[in-house]
Scaffold this active site. Structure first.
Site, short mmCIF file in Angstrom:
data_model
loop_
_atom_site.label_atom_id
_atom_site.label_comp_id
_atom_site.label_asym_id
_atom_site.label_seq_id
_atom_site.Cartn_x
_atom_site.Cartn_y
_atom_site.Cartn_z
N ASP A 1 -3.56 7.97 12.16
CA ASP A 1 -2.52 8.52 11.30
C ASP A 1 -3.05 9.09 9.98
O ASP A 1 -2.29 9.68 9.21
CB ASP A 1 -1.42 7.48 11.03
CG ASP A 1 -1.91 6.25 10.28
OD1 ASP A 1 -3.12 6.15 10.01
OD2 ASP A 1 -1.07 5.37 9.97
N ARG A 2 -4.35 8.96 9.74
CA ARG A 2 -4.92 9.53 8.52
C ARG A 2 -5.91 10.64 8.88
O ARG A 2 -6.41 10.70 9.98
CB ARG A 2 -5.63 8.46 7.69
CG ARG A 2 -4.70 7.36 7.23
CD ARG A 2 -5.41 6.40 6.29
NE ARG A 2 -4.51 5.30 5.94
CZ ARG A 2 -4.51 4.68 4.78
NH1 ARG A 2 -5.36 5.04 3.83
NH2 ARG A 2 -3.67 3.69 4.54
N SER B 1 -4.99 -0.03 11.08
CA SER B 1 -5.19 1.31 10.55
C SER B 1 -6.66 1.62 10.28
O SER B 1 -7.47 1.63 11.18
CB SER B 1 -4.35 1.51 9.28
OG SER B 1 -4.38 2.86 8.86
N HIS B 2 -7.00 1.83 9.02
CA HIS B 2 -8.34 2.26 8.62
C HIS B 2 -9.27 1.09 8.35
O HIS B 2 -10.41 1.29 7.95
CB HIS B 2 -8.23 3.11 7.35
CG HIS B 2 -7.49 2.42 6.26
ND1 HIS B 2 -6.13 2.19 6.32
CD2 HIS B 2 -7.90 1.88 5.09
CE1 HIS B 2 -5.75 1.54 5.23
NE2 HIS B 2 -6.79 1.33 4.48
N ASP C 1 -6.25 4.21 13.70
CA ASP C 1 -5.08 4.38 14.57
C ASP C 1 -4.57 5.82 14.62
O ASP C 1 -3.53 6.09 15.20
CB ASP C 1 -3.96 3.43 14.16
CG ASP C 1 -3.37 3.76 12.79
OD1 ASP C 1 -4.09 4.33 11.94
OD2 ASP C 1 -2.20 3.42 12.55
N LYS D 1 2.76 9.20 9.64
CA LYS D 1 1.78 10.21 9.29
C LYS D 1 0.93 10.49 10.53
O LYS D 1 0.83 9.65 11.41
CB LYS D 1 0.94 9.78 8.10
CG LYS D 1 0.35 8.39 8.14
CD LYS D 1 -0.32 8.07 6.81
CE LYS D 1 -0.84 6.64 6.75
NZ LYS D 1 0.20 5.66 6.43
N THR E 1 4.84 4.15 -2.21
CA THR E 1 3.83 4.22 -1.17
C THR E 1 4.32 3.47 0.07
O THR E 1 4.93 2.41 -0.03
CB THR E 1 2.52 3.60 -1.67
OG1 THR E 1 2.02 4.41 -2.74
CG2 THR E 1 1.49 3.52 -0.56
N GLU F 1 -1.41 10.39 -0.86
CA GLU F 1 -2.77 10.65 -1.31
C GLU F 1 -3.81 9.87 -0.51
O GLU F 1 -4.98 10.22 -0.54
CB GLU F 1 -2.91 10.32 -2.80
CG GLU F 1 -2.45 8.93 -3.21
CD GLU F 1 -3.31 7.81 -2.71
OE1 GLU F 1 -4.54 7.99 -2.68
OE2 GLU F 1 -2.77 6.76 -2.33
N ASP G 1 -8.74 8.21 11.28
CA ASP G 1 -8.96 6.78 11.06
C ASP G 1 -8.73 5.96 12.32
O ASP G 1 -8.58 6.50 13.41
CB ASP G 1 -8.08 6.29 9.91
CG ASP G 1 -6.61 6.19 10.30
OD1 ASP G 1 -6.18 6.96 11.18
OD2 ASP G 1 -5.89 5.36 9.72
#
Length: 542
Positions: free
Chosen positions: A280-281, A112-113, A278, A375, A343, A363, A276
């Protein structure tokens, strides 16, 4: 053609909220990736002859693990694998492929990030047939299998050419290398008013997107520049790189500061966004207005019918527990369901599948809807562009008008990263022990109304998830939340969430940290956060 390899268990393969994440050298250990992939297959039933989707965010070690996964899928009996060209698939695009082509599931390779590179992070996550992350019953089974695994099966054949679009045979299994972008773009065209956005941009509205050297670059270039008519170069850092070009691909005010500063400058763009590793953010920024993820969720929900794909209205809103209650007020006004979950995007899956929720958000810069089961960063950016194009107002005006109507939830997250794990766990244990004594206590002008360790009862399947974050609620609607993050690979990340509701529009212009100062001080007093973490200040404030 197929061979069985003797192996031994690794004891550290417990998946977190988003799969297994470790440093690259850990995954490069003998049979480490193979063990986890085989454990995934061993925990599933009924996939013989079915289709599997595989792709990743292009980070270091992505291609190598894809080749392993392809050969192991063939040996385990899958009939077909769809893989993104070059090994590339954003996480939401992978979810879309699983859903669109009715695949059995998918393997998403990403951290991810988190940073990428030879000594940085890598991850493997399994997604089920609805396109969403595997639920806990599956991840628990995968972990249990990793603890006793003694063999894995793999096809002893040459690697597939991942750069050539087409259909290939791999030991009797079909491998289809697909354009990673095309199906996703088609989906976005169905959801959003591309002609209105294109006209808004043509009228002089300047948009920039920073893909941070990560996976969304090709997607953003295709949509923003080729379909919506933004000038070439509107997408920055658009080539996915194994080390993300040295960027930390986390779209927040620290790691995307250059974009933020550009939008805030007098001659800068009207609107900026970042995504990010991948895809998704998201982070969205308007002139003179950083839009918090919590506010973004609420404003998207409140304006959902402006987008063609949501013109009939939304069934409900879901948010993670640490996310601010801004969306709750929208749901109340619309008369629709509001769901508070732990979460982790996997907790939204049942609500989306059951038609209880349409729009979801966390968030931690994640927003999405029932179009996929992840997301989706670019989806959120396009939703904002759709709202801006239809309302023909600035992001600043849209946000401040929303606050005037619903009230403002002052909100901030303080991250204390790479804290000693024992110290972090000790803090949480001590907090749990004092929860029953907190209600009724007064700290300055703040009186504790309730305190608990959040537990979630899934309204669809009845499952219960406990110990999901410690909440201290104060009279008047303020609260602080403490939670250990499950997305890092080194030490522990302590997250402190601070929120104050302010209905008075004359008090909506206070700087956020100033508005929350007393709550931040009380949170430290209650938890001894700074003392126990050994830190004088957070690593990141968002």
């Amino acid at each position: 053609m197929f061979k069985t390899v003797t192996t031994a268990p690794y004891k550290d393969q417990k998946p977190g909220t988003s799969g297994l994440r470790k440093k690259v050298p850990v995954f490069q250990q003998e049979n480490y990736a193979e063990n986890f992939i085989q454990a995934i297959f061993d925990s599933l039933e009924g996939f013989e002859g079915k289709t599997l989707v595989i792709g990743g965010d292009g980070r270091y070690y992505n291609r190598e693990v894809i080749q392993k996964a392809l050969k192991m899928a063939a040996a385990s009996g899958f009939g077909k694998v769809m893989v993104g060209q070059g090994g590339i698939l954003s996480t939401p695009a992978a979810s879309n492929l699983i859903r669109k082509y009715k695949a059995f599931g998918g393997i998403v390779l990403s951290a991810s990030h988190n940073p990428g590179g030879p000594t940085e992070d890598f991850g493997i996550k399994y997604n089920i047939g609805n396109g969403g992350p595997a639920p806990e019953k599956i991840t628990d089974a995968i972990f249990a299998r990793t603890q006793v695994i003694d063999t894995y099966k793999i096809a002893d054949v040459a690697d597939i050419d991942l750069d050539a679009i087409g259909t290939f045979d791999l030991a009797g299994m079909t491998v289809e290398v697909v354009d990673p972008v095309a199906d996703y773009v088609t989906l976005m065209e169905e959801l959003f008013d591309f002609p209105a956005i294109k006209a808004h941009i043509a009228g002089g509205f300047k948009v920039v997107i920073d893909s941070m050297g990560a996976v969304t670059g090709p997607y953003a270039v295709e949509i923003l520049e080729k379909h919506l008519g933004a000038p070439a170069g509107s997408v920055r850092n658009s080539t996915p790189l194994p080390d993300f070009g040295g960027h930390h691909p986390d779209p927040n005010l620290v790691h995307a500061k250059e974009l933020y500063d550009d939008v805030m400058s007098p001659t800068g763009p009207d609107f900026g966004a970042a995504s990010d590793g991948d895809g998704d953010r998201n982070m969205v920024v308007g002139k003179n207005m950083f839009v918090t993820p919590s506010d973004s969720l609420a404003i998207i929900a409140a304006n959902a019918t402006l987008a063609p794909g949501y013109a009939k209205g939304i069934a409900g809103i879901a948010r993670s527990m640490p996310t601010s209650a801004a969306a709750d007020r929208v749901a109340e006004k619309l008369g629709i369901g509001m769901y508070e979950t732990p979460t982790g995007w996997k907790f939204f899956g049942n609500l989306l599948d059951a038609g209880k929720a349409t729009i979801c958000g966390e968030e931690s810069f994640g927003t999405g809807s029932d179009h996929v089961r992840e997301k989706d960063g670019l989806w959120a950016v396009l939703f904002w562009l759709n709202i801006l194009a239809v309302r023909k107002e600035s992001a600043y005006d849209i946000v401040t008008k929303h606050w005037a109507e619903y009230g403002r939830n002052y909100y901030s997250r303080h991250d204390y990263e790479e804290v000693d794990s024992d110290a972090a766990n000790g803090m949480v244990t001590a907090l749990r022990e004092k929860l029953s004594t907190l209600p009724g206590q007064t700290f300055g002008a703040l009186k504790v109304e309730a305190a608990d360790d959040f537990a979630y009862n899934d309204p669809v399947d009845g499952s219960v998830s406990k110990n999901q974050g410690i909440r201290v609620m104060f009279e008047g609607g303020s609260r602080v939340v403490f939670r250990l993050s499950g997305t890092g690979t080194s030490g522990a990340t302590i997250r402190l969430y601070v929120e104050r509701y302010e209905p008075d529009a004359s008090r909506h212009g206070i700087e956020t940290q100033e508005a929350l100062a007393d709550l931040i001080a009380v949170a430290d007093e209650i938890s001894e956060l700074k003392k126990r973490s050994g830190r004088d200040a957070p690593t990141v404030i968002t």
